[in-house]
Scaffold this motif. Structure first.
Motif, PDB file in Angstrom:
ATOM      1  N   THR A 175      81.383  43.488  29.122  1.00  0.00           N
ATOM      2  CA  THR A 175      81.091  44.450  30.180  1.00  0.00           C
ATOM      3  C   THR A 175      80.608  45.750  29.554  1.00  0.00           C
ATOM      4  N   ARG A 221      82.629  43.109  36.100  1.00  0.00           N
ATOM      5  CA  ARG A 221      81.898  43.406  34.874  1.00  0.00           C
ATOM      6  C   ARG A 221      80.439  43.752  35.201  1.00  0.00           C
ATOM      7  N   ALA A 236      80.475  49.933  34.956  1.00  0.00           N
ATOM      8  CA  ALA A 236      81.461  49.071  34.314  1.00  0.00           C
ATOM      9  C   ALA A 236      82.844  49.709  34.364  1.00  0.00           C
ATOM     10  N   SER A 266      80.821  39.643  38.401  1.00  0.00           N
ATOM     11  CA  SER A 266      79.930  40.439  37.558  1.00  0.00           C
ATOM     12  C   SER A 266      78.663  40.846  38.292  1.00  0.00           C
TER      13      SER A 266
END
Length: 238
Positions: free
Chosen positions: A224, A167, A160, A126
């Motif tokens: 996300t 994410r 995203a 992420s």
């Protein structure tokens, strides 16, 4: 390889996040522009760290720095960006120097974009950016900061999709008691007390509040393209 990289991790919310992740036994790399601040942060964090702590000096407003940063780290599961340069950026638009406005955009928006660009193939989990309440509640003295923060939401939405399955999210804090307030030439404690009386949460945020929000987003694999407001209900005020 590192578990988490915090860009802007030498102070404030970034430092609190580093402390939180290290307590989770994660290996953490903190990134910042000031070698002295990074050294002080590393010394402080090392006293109670359960994971490994590393530091890298870099300016995310410079593409060569960002490229070198991701080449050095090779692989990283989570990236958090808390860096901001708002020096001289508050005041009426006619009074804010163009250089100060450019510094805000370079760090908050272009720097965030550069992180996304050079994260490709390097980040596995992420990327989480930091926005702020002024994206929704500009007050006539923070226009360029509000604009940069507001643009981060659109950037995260696009990334995203483009970087999936990595994410990409945004944490949007309200007023948080950090050293950045000391740069604004105001009676911080009086302003905090006045707002705390009005907020549904009845208090000003702490860096740890924001760190816990980052941790939640990092851990939840189904979040996300989201802006998470962590503002004590500030957006609800009239």
């Amino acid at each position: 390889m590192t578990d988490a990289m915090i860009i802007g991790g030498g102070s404030g919310m970034g430092l609190a996040l580093a402390r939180t992740l290290l307590a989770e036994r994660m290996d953490v790399t903190i990134v910042g522009r000031s070698a002295d601040r990074l050294a002080a942060a590393k010394e402080e964090l090392a006293q109670a760290a359960q994971g490994k702590i590393s530091t890298v000096r870099a300016d995310i407003g410079r593409e060569e720095d960002v490229a070198e940063l991701f080449a050095w780290v090779e692989r990283v599961e989570h990236v958090a960006v808390t860096a901001a340069d708002v020096t001289g950026a508050y005041g009426r638009i006619a009074d804010v120097a163009t250089a100060a406005a450019e510094a805000v955009v370079d760090t908050k928006l272009l720097g965030a974009w550069l992180v996304g660009k050079h994260a490709v193939g390097r980040v596995t989990g992420s990327i989480t950016y930091t926005s702020g309440i002024n994206a929704y509640r500009p007050n006539g003295a923070n226009t360029i900061v509000a604009a940069a923060n507001g643009a981060l939401a659109s950037l995260a939405y696009g990334l995203a999709i483009e970087l999936a399955p990595v994410r990409v999210n945004v944490i949007s804090p309200g007023w948080v008691d950090t050293a950045i307030w000391d740069q604004l030439g105001m009676d911080k404690q009086a302003a905090f007390a006045e707002l705390a009386e009005r907020l549904p949460a009845r208090r000003i945020g702490t860096p740890n509040d924001i760190a816990q929000a980052f941790l939640s987003v990092m851990r939840n694999g189904f979040i996300t393209g989201t802006v998470l407001d962590v503002d004590g209900g500030h957006r609800l005020l009239t």
